[in-house]
Each structure stands twice: as structure tokens, then as C-alpha cells.
Design a protein around this motif. Sequence first.
Motif, PDB file in Angstrom:
ATOM      1  N   PHE A  61      49.061  19.825   9.216  1.00  0.00           N
ATOM      2  CA  PHE A  61      48.013  20.729   9.689  1.00  0.00           C
ATOM      3  C   PHE A  61      47.694  21.804   8.653  1.00  0.00           C
ATOM      4  N   LYS A  62      46.477  22.310   8.766  1.00  0.00           N
ATOM      5  CA  LYS A  62      46.074  23.447   7.942  1.00  0.00           C
ATOM      6  C   LYS A  62      45.280  24.404   8.816  1.00  0.00           C
ATOM      7  N   VAL A  63      45.432  25.687   8.515  1.00  0.00           N
ATOM      8  CA  VAL A  63      44.801  26.742   9.310  1.00  0.00           C
ATOM      9  C   VAL A  63      43.848  27.527   8.425  1.00  0.00           C
ATOM     10  N   LYS A  64      42.634  27.719   8.918  1.00  0.00           N
ATOM     11  CA  LYS A  64      41.642  28.519   8.207  1.00  0.00           C
ATOM     12  C   LYS A  64      41.317  29.758   9.036  1.00  0.00           C
ATOM     13  N   GLY A  65      41.061  30.865   8.360  1.00  0.00           N
ATOM     14  CA  GLY A  65      40.715  32.091   9.062  1.00  0.00           C
ATOM     15  C   GLY A  65      41.897  33.029   9.183  1.00  0.00           C
ATOM     16  N   GLU A  66      41.641  34.213   9.724  1.00  0.00           N
ATOM     17  CA  GLU A  66      42.654  35.250   9.827  1.00  0.00           C
ATOM     18  C   GLU A  66      43.137  35.417  11.265  1.00  0.00           C
ATOM     19  N   LEU A  67      44.433  35.576  11.395  1.00  0.00           N
ATOM     20  CA  LEU A  67      45.005  35.828  12.709  1.00  0.00           C
ATOM     21  C   LEU A  67      44.618  37.234  13.174  1.00  0.00           C
ATOM     22  N   PRO A  68      44.195  37.398  14.421  1.00  0.00           N
ATOM     23  CA  PRO A  68      43.850  38.734  14.921  1.00  0.00           C
ATOM     24  C   PRO A  68      45.074  39.629  14.989  1.00  0.00           C
ATOM     25  N   GLN A  69      44.871  40.910  14.734  1.00  0.00           N
ATOM     26  CA  GLN A  69      45.958  41.892  14.743  1.00  0.00           C
ATOM     27  C   GLN A  69      45.977  42.714  16.026  1.00  0.00           C
ATOM     28  N   GLU A  70      45.209  42.304  17.005  1.00  0.00           N
ATOM     29  CA  GLU A  70      45.152  42.993  18.290  1.00  0.00           C
ATOM     30  C   GLU A  70      45.063  41.949  19.396  1.00  0.00           C
ATOM     31  N   PRO A  71      45.399  42.317  20.631  1.00  0.00           N
ATOM     32  CA  PRO A  71      45.323  41.352  21.734  1.00  0.00           C
ATOM     33  C   PRO A  71      43.882  40.871  21.933  1.00  0.00           C
ATOM     34  N   MET A  72      43.721  39.571  22.086  1.00  0.00           N
ATOM     35  CA  MET A  72      42.397  38.986  22.314  1.00  0.00           C
ATOM     36  C   MET A  72      42.497  37.852  23.320  1.00  0.00           C
ATOM     37  N   LEU A  73      41.345  37.491  23.876  1.00  0.00           N
ATOM     38  CA  LEU A  73      41.247  36.306  24.715  1.00  0.00           C
ATOM     39  C   LEU A  73      40.866  35.146  23.796  1.00  0.00           C
ATOM     40  N   TRP A  74      41.832  34.275  23.520  1.00  0.00           N
ATOM     41  CA  TRP A  74      41.579  33.124  22.666  1.00  0.00           C
ATOM     42  C   TRP A  74      40.860  32.050  23.474  1.00  0.00           C
ATOM     43  N   VAL A  75      39.832  31.457  22.868  1.00  0.00           N
ATOM     44  CA  VAL A  75      39.020  30.437  23.531  1.00  0.00           C
ATOM     45  C   VAL A  75      38.934  29.231  22.592  1.00  0.00           C
ATOM     46  N   SER A  76      39.362  28.064  23.065  1.00  0.00           N
ATOM     47  CA  SER A  76      39.416  26.891  22.201  1.00  0.00           C
ATOM     48  C   SER A  76      38.829  25.662  22.882  1.00  0.00           C
ATOM     49  N   ASN A  77      38.341  24.726  22.055  1.00  0.00           N
ATOM     50  CA  ASN A  77      38.041  23.394  22.586  1.00  0.00           C
ATOM     51  C   ASN A  77      39.362  22.715  22.919  1.00  0.00           C
ATOM     52  N   HIS A  78      39.296  21.660  23.727  1.00  0.00           N
ATOM     53  CA  HIS A  78      40.533  21.085  24.266  1.00  0.00           C
ATOM     54  C   HIS A  78      40.526  19.573  24.083  1.00  0.00           C
ATOM     55  N   VAL A  79      41.483  19.066  23.303  1.00  0.00           N
ATOM     56  CA  VAL A  79      41.552  17.634  23.010  1.00  0.00           C
ATOM     57  C   VAL A  79      42.814  17.003  23.603  1.00  0.00           C
ATOM     58  N   SER A  80      43.925  17.726  23.557  1.00  0.00           N
ATOM     59  CA  SER A  80      45.201  17.133  23.951  1.00  0.00           C
ATOM     60  C   SER A  80      46.196  18.215  24.370  1.00  0.00           C
ATOM     61  N   TRP A  81      47.281  17.795  25.007  1.00  0.00           N
ATOM     62  CA  TRP A  81      48.367  18.734  25.329  1.00  0.00           C
ATOM     63  C   TRP A  81      48.969  19.310  24.050  1.00  0.00           C
ATOM     64  N   THR A  82      48.812  18.589  22.943  1.00  0.00           N
ATOM     65  CA  THR A  82      49.356  19.079  21.669  1.00  0.00           C
ATOM     66  C   THR A  82      48.596  20.302  21.151  1.00  0.00           C
ATOM     67  N   ASP A  83      47.422  20.582  21.695  1.00  0.00           N
ATOM     68  CA  ASP A  83      46.706  21.816  21.319  1.00  0.00           C
ATOM     69  C   ASP A  83      47.604  23.032  21.555  1.00  0.00           C
ATOM     70  N   ILE A  84      48.385  22.990  22.632  1.00  0.00           N
ATOM     71  CA  ILE A  84      49.170  24.157  23.034  1.00  0.00           C
ATOM     72  C   ILE A  84      50.260  24.499  22.016  1.00  0.00           C
ATOM     73  N   PRO A  85      51.136  23.556  21.629  1.00  0.00           N
ATOM     74  CA  PRO A  85      52.119  23.934  20.605  1.00  0.00           C
ATOM     75  C   PRO A  85      51.487  24.246  19.252  1.00  0.00           C
ATOM     76  N   LEU A  86      50.396  23.554  18.903  1.00  0.00           N
ATOM     77  CA  LEU A  86      49.751  23.792  17.616  1.00  0.00           C
ATOM     78  C   LEU A  86      49.159  25.194  17.532  1.00  0.00           C
ATOM     79  N   LEU A  87      48.579  25.672  18.621  1.00  0.00           N
ATOM     80  CA  LEU A  87      48.028  27.028  18.633  1.00  0.00           C
ATOM     81  C   LEU A  87      49.115  28.053  18.947  1.00  0.00           C
ATOM     82  N   GLY A  88      50.067  27.662  19.780  1.00  0.00           N
ATOM     83  CA  GLY A  88      51.126  28.583  20.162  1.00  0.00           C
ATOM     84  C   GLY A  88      52.072  28.946  19.034  1.00  0.00           C
TER      85      GLY A  88
END
Length: 260
Positions: A61-88
Motif C-alpha cells: 500500500f501507499k498513502v498520499k496526502g497529509e494526516l489531519p492533526q485535529e479530530p475530524m469526521l473521516w468519510v470514505s468509499n467502501h470496498v471491503s472489510w479490509t478498508d477498516i484495518p487499512l485506514l485504522g
Amino acid sequence: MKKLRLYWRLTRLLVVICFGTLLAATISMLERFVRHDLMSTRQRLTRWFMAHLTSALPFRFKVKGELPQEPMLWVSNHVSWTDIPLLGMLTPLSFLSKAEVRTWPVAGWLAHKAGTLFIRRGAGDSKLLNDQLGRHLLGGRSLLIFPEGTTNDGLSLRTFHGRLMSSAIETGVKVQPVAIRYLRNGETCPVAPFIGDDDMLSHLLRLLSSDPGEVEIQLLEPIISQGSNRNALARSAQRAIHSALYGSDEEQADAEQAVA
């Protein structure tokens, strides 16, 4: 050779899950002893667990962009249960998941201990749920939701539903759009999607038997929620993610109206 690879991956995954179960049980007993919610600690440990879980899956995997430094509501498209560990694995996060996940053996209990909020489809009071999400965000904890409401094959986006976006507006936190894409030989991966009549075990065995695939995670520009309404916010997030995954296509994005 293929069976040997499957057995090795299964063994590694089981070791990670067993260790995560032990860790969650320890934190649970500690909370009973101190009689205090250790959510922040649970989130940090969950991130650590997700990183090890991801390393046991056949992904590069590769990640593009900057991680937010404050609490946010993350909103993602959904393909698989593996989305959760990959984003988590990226940052301490809590998740909103369908109620059925709570009944999954081991995984459901781990999700609960990680601070997952469960929602039953077509049931419940939207205001009550948004109040719960709002308290979570005001507590300084980021939360991930999948506004499509279900998984898809990765070839397109479903309509983003706006009813869960109210919590961001009411608390004034920004929305962090995330685009996740699974690839195999440069094309959309047919193995990763968890859709239709798939069951967890069959999908897991199919995934672990396959050659490593690629995952692209894009952290897009945060969206200011203040002064917006939930449907407009959902449309903005959908357009951003659609553009990141499939290129700019205003006609298609405008046709996919978010509903309450």
C-alpha cells in the motif's frame, strides 16, 4: 507452494488476532478495575493492532496526502472489510459499522472493544445517532463512516447518504474525505471487494490465497462543515472522492444526489 503460502498467511493472521484478543481483554479488565473509560488508550492500541493486521494481509500500500492533526469526521468509499484495518492503521480512529458485524465471532468483539459504534439499517432515531456521533467527536476522537452504507466492487461510487453528516455540522469539525482503491496489475482488483453473497471466511481464504495486490489511499483536502447542510456536505465529499478515484466527472457527480 500456493497451499503453503496460504497456511503461512493464515498462521500469521491468527497470531495477530490472538494477540489482539488478549490485548483487548486486558484493557477490558483494566477498565473494570479503574472504573474509567480508557477510550483514548484503546484507540492507540487499536491503531497498533490494525497496523499488524494489515501487515498480515497480502497488500502493498501507499498513502498520499497529509494526516489531519485535529479530530475530524473521516468519510470514505467502501470496498471491503479490509478498508477498516487499512485506514485504522493510519491514525487513532473509531468506526461506525453495521450491527451485524457485532455478531461476528472474535472480530465483532474486537470491533466493540476498539470503540466501534454499531448501527442497525433502517432502524433508530437519526437525531439520537447523530447526538452519539457528536459526543464522540467533541471528545476529541476522530470517527470514520462509510456514507454509501454498503460495499461495492470498486468500479463506481454509490450515493453518499447525508443523514450521518449532521454530527460534523453540529460539532463544527471538518470532514476528511478518503479515497481507497484496490489494484491488481494496474486494473481494479476483483479479489478485494467484499460484496454480494460473500461470507467472511470464504472471502478471507480467497484473499490470502491470492498474489499480493496494491492499495492506494488518498487523504484529500478537508471540507469545512460549518454553514453547510448534510446533503450538500455529502455531495461535496462524494465529488472529491469520485474525482480522486475516477477523474473529474461533474455530470456523474451531480447526478448522484445524496439523500437524507
